[in-house]
Design a protein around this motif. Structure first.
Motif, mmCIF file in Angstrom:
data_model
loop_
_atom_site.group_PDB
_atom_site.id
_atom_site.type_symbol
_atom_site.label_atom_id
_atom_site.label_comp_id
_atom_site.label_asym_id
_atom_site.label_seq_id
_atom_site.Cartn_x
_atom_site.Cartn_y
_atom_site.Cartn_z
ATOM 1 N N LYS A 158 0.808 -1.223 0.000
ATOM 2 C CA LYS A 158 0.000 0.000 0.000
ATOM 3 C C LYS A 158 0.839 1.270 0.000
ATOM 4 O O LYS A 158 0.339 2.336 -0.335
ATOM 5 C CB LYS A 158 -0.926 0.006 1.218
ATOM 6 C CG LYS A 158 -1.994 -1.077 1.194
ATOM 7 C CD LYS A 158 -2.908 -0.941 2.411
ATOM 8 C CE LYS A 158 -4.008 -1.996 2.373
ATOM 9 N NZ LYS A 158 -4.909 -1.884 3.559
ATOM 10 N N TYR A 263 1.575 6.704 3.838
ATOM 11 C CA TYR A 263 1.885 7.436 2.611
ATOM 12 C C TYR A 263 1.593 6.474 1.460
ATOM 13 O O TYR A 263 2.419 5.629 1.095
ATOM 14 C CB TYR A 263 3.330 7.921 2.633
ATOM 15 C CG TYR A 263 3.527 9.009 3.661
ATOM 16 C CD1 TYR A 263 3.447 10.348 3.314
ATOM 17 C CD2 TYR A 263 3.725 8.697 5.001
ATOM 18 C CE1 TYR A 263 3.583 11.349 4.258
ATOM 19 C CE2 TYR A 263 3.863 9.684 5.954
ATOM 20 C CZ TYR A 263 3.793 11.007 5.576
ATOM 21 O OH TYR A 263 3.921 11.990 6.524
ATOM 22 N N ALA A 264 0.374 6.621 0.935
ATOM 23 C CA ALA A 264 -0.180 5.620 0.040
ATOM 24 C C ALA A 264 0.422 5.691 -1.352
ATOM 25 O O ALA A 264 0.756 6.779 -1.859
ATOM 26 C CB ALA A 264 -1.693 5.767 -0.038
ATOM 27 N N SER A 267 -1.942 7.546 -3.948
ATOM 28 C CA SER A 267 -2.316 8.924 -3.637
ATOM 29 C C SER A 267 -2.018 9.834 -4.828
ATOM 30 O O SER A 267 -0.939 9.755 -5.421
ATOM 31 C CB SER A 267 -1.543 9.406 -2.405
ATOM 32 O OG SER A 267 -1.884 10.740 -2.083
ATOM 33 N N HIS A 272 -3.936 19.366 -0.815
ATOM 34 C CA HIS A 272 -5.156 19.754 -0.113
ATOM 35 C C HIS A 272 -4.729 20.448 1.179
ATOM 36 O O HIS A 272 -3.895 19.917 1.919
ATOM 37 C CB HIS A 272 -6.028 18.544 0.221
ATOM 38 C CG HIS A 272 -6.410 17.720 -0.965
ATOM 39 N ND1 HIS A 272 -7.571 17.937 -1.682
ATOM 40 C CD2 HIS A 272 -5.780 16.689 -1.570
ATOM 41 C CE1 HIS A 272 -7.637 17.065 -2.674
ATOM 42 N NE2 HIS A 272 -6.561 16.301 -2.625
ATOM 43 N N LEU A 295 -2.008 18.110 2.889
ATOM 44 C CA LEU A 295 -1.855 16.737 2.432
ATOM 45 C C LEU A 295 -1.558 16.708 0.946
ATOM 46 O O LEU A 295 -2.016 17.574 0.187
ATOM 47 C CB LEU A 295 -3.118 15.917 2.704
ATOM 48 C CG LEU A 295 -3.606 15.817 4.148
ATOM 49 C CD1 LEU A 295 -4.660 16.892 4.419
ATOM 50 C CD2 LEU A 295 -4.190 14.435 4.419
ATOM 51 N N GLY A 297 -2.614 14.468 -1.766
ATOM 52 C CA GLY A 297 -3.604 13.422 -1.916
ATOM 53 C C GLY A 297 -4.109 13.024 -0.539
ATOM 54 O O GLY A 297 -4.723 13.814 0.168
ATOM 55 N N SER A 298 -3.814 11.804 -0.115
ATOM 56 C CA SER A 298 -4.177 11.343 1.221
ATOM 57 C C SER A 298 -2.990 11.284 2.166
ATOM 58 O O SER A 298 -3.124 10.838 3.311
ATOM 59 C CB SER A 298 -4.808 9.951 1.126
ATOM 60 O OG SER A 298 -3.887 9.019 0.558
ATOM 61 N N SER A 299 -1.824 11.745 1.716
ATOM 62 C CA SER A 299 -0.601 11.660 2.517
ATOM 63 C C SER A 299 -0.341 12.979 3.231
ATOM 64 O O SER A 299 -0.169 14.013 2.580
ATOM 65 C CB SER A 299 0.599 11.318 1.623
ATOM 66 O OG SER A 299 0.378 10.117 0.916
ATOM 67 N N PRO A 300 -0.312 12.990 4.557
ATOM 68 C CA PRO A 300 -0.070 14.247 5.287
ATOM 69 C C PRO A 300 1.388 14.682 5.164
ATOM 70 O O PRO A 300 2.307 13.907 5.405
ATOM 71 C CB PRO A 300 -0.427 13.885 6.734
ATOM 72 C CG PRO A 300 -0.236 12.411 6.816
ATOM 73 C CD PRO A 300 -0.551 11.857 5.461
#
Length: 353
Positions: A158, A263-264, A267, A272, A295, A297-300
Motif C-alpha cells: 500500500k 503514505y499511500a 495517492s 489539499h 496533504l 492526496g491522502s498523505s499528510p
C-alpha cells in the motif's frame, strides 16, 4: 556557526513522493562524519592526554573535531563539494536536499547530519552514487529505509507506514508512570490553562524533559500537536495541574502507540490544505491559535498548531492570519514540487469553521 539539516516536512514529502512513484528508498550512514570536515581557519588546542609534545607547545588542527563549533558546518561544506562533483544541485527550498536530473531520470539525496536518504527512478546512477560516496567517506549502506531519526518506516504494497511506537514506549518508561490506564483523547475539549493553576513543581526538569520529547513525537503524530503546543507554554514554571494534563497525553499515547501515518502508493499528486483558528482563546494574553494540515492526496505532509504573534481584534482577522500562514507553506511546497519537475494542478484550499 551552524549547519543546515533537512526539514521534517521535506523528509515526509520525500517519502510521499517515493510511495507514489514506487521508488525504493536507500539509507546510508557516514561514520565519524565531522572528522571529514576541512578547516579553513587557524584553530589550536592543548595536546591531548598521552600525546608526546614539548612543553609550551600547542596543536594546530587541520581537520575538524567533534566538539568544535565549526565542525558541523565544515562537514556539510565538504559533503556539498563531493555531491556537486557527482552532478547534484542543492535545492533552493531546502539546502539539505540535493537533486540530480538526467535523461534517464531523477535522483534525490537528503542529508540530516550524518544520515542520508537516497531515492529516485535512476537505479543505475544510485548504485554509482553509493560507490562514489564510499570512496570519499567511510560509510555504511543500511539498505532499504526502515529506521530514520527515531522514525520506524515499514514498506508494504500500500505504500510506506511511519510510526514512532518504540519512541513512545521508551518515553512512557522514562516518565515513571506506574499504572496502566489509558485516555481516549490527549486533552479535554476547550481546555484553558493558566500559569497560576495548581502549585509549582519542586523539580520542573521532569516536565520539561517529557514536553521536549513530545515535541519531537509530533513529527508523526499530528493528533497531539495542539496538546503539546498548549503544554509547552508552561515549561518555565510548570505546576501540578499542568503536569496532570501532561500525564493524560502520555496515557493517550499508551493506548494509541500503534497508530501510523500511511503514505499511500495510489495517492494523487494534488495538494489539499485545511486551515482553522480560534479567537482570543488564550485566557492570559487573548491571542488566537492557528492550526493547519496540508496533504498530498491522502498523505499528510505538514501540520502545525501555533499561537499567533499578535492579538486579533475579530474572528475574521484571526482566520485570515491562519490562512496567510497556511498559504505560505503551500507556496513553499509548490515551489518544492516544481524544482523536482513534478507539475500538478492548482491546490484546493478548504477552511474549516
Amino acid at each position: 556557526t551552524f549547519a543546515p539539516v533537512a526539514r521534517m516536512t521535506t523528509v515526509r514529502t520525500l517519502i510521499a513522493l517515493a510511495a507514489i512513484s514506487s521508488w525504493s528508498i536507500s539509507q546510508m550512514d557516514v561514520k565519524n562524519a565531522f572528522l571529514h570536515g576541512d578547516l579553513h581557519e587557524e584553530v589550536y588546542m592543548q595536546p591531548p592526554p598521552g600525546a608526546d609534545a614539548p612543553s609550551g607547545y600547542v596543536c594546530r588542527l587541520r581537520r575538524a573535531l567533534y566538539g568544535l563549533k565549526q565542525a558541523p558546518r565544515a562537514w556539510f561544506e565538504r559533503f556539498v563539494t563531493v555531491v556537486r562533483a557527482a552532478g547534484f544541485s542543492p535545492s533552493d527550498h531546502d539546502p539539505a536536499l540535493f537533486i540530480h536530473l538526467s535523461p534517464r531520470g531523477r535522483t534525490l539525496l537528503l542529508l540530516y547530519v550524518d544520515d542520508m536518504l537516497i531515492t529516485g527512478d535512476d537505479v543505475e546512477y544510485i548504485s554509482q552514487l553509493k560507490q562514489q560516496l564510499s570512496e570519499q567517506f567511510h560509510m555504511s549502506d543500511l539498505g532499504p529505509l526502515s529506521y530514520f531519526l527515531g522514525i520506524e518506516v515499514i514498506h508494504s504494497a500500500k505504500g510506506y507506514y511511519l510510526s514512532q511506537s518504540k519512541y513512545i514506549q521508551d518515553l512512557i518508561a522514562r516518565s515513571g508512570i506506574t499504572d496502566n490506564r489509558t485516555a481516549a483523547t490527549p486533552m479535554d475539549l476547550h481546555l484553558q490553562l493558566r500559569p497560576n493553576d495548581g502549585t509549582p513543581l519542586e523539580d520542573p526538569s521532569r516536565y520539561r524533559h517529557i514536553v521536549g520529547s513530545l515535541v519531537y513525537l509530533t513529527v508523526t503524530r499530528p493528533d497531539i500537536a495542539h496538546a503539546v503546543h498548549i503544554l509547552s507554554q508552561f515549561v518555565s514554571a510548570p505546576t501540578s495541574v499542568h503536569f496532570g494534563h501532561l500525564i493524560r497525553v502520555l496515557r493517550y499515547l499508551r493506548g494509541t502507540s500503534s497508530q501510523c501515518l500511511l503514505y499511500a502508493r495510489d495517492s494523487p499528486l494534488q495538494l489539499h490544505a485545511y486551515s482553522d483558528s480560534t479567537w482570543a482563546s488564550d485566557p492570559t494574553d487573548r491571542r488566537s491559535i492557528t492550526g493547519y494540515c496540508i496533504l498530498l492526496g491522502s498523505s499528510p505532509l505538514a501540520w502545525k498548531s501555533k499561537k499567533q504573534a499578535a492579538v486579533s481584534r475579530s474572528s475574521t482577522e484571526a482566520e485570515l492570519r491562519a490562512l496567510a500562514t497556511t498559504t505560505s507553506e503551500i507556496v513553499w511546497l509548490r515551489w518544492f514540487f516544481l524544482a523536482l519537475l513534478l507539475l500538478h494542478g492548482s491546490p484546493r484550499s478548504r477552511q474549516l469553521y
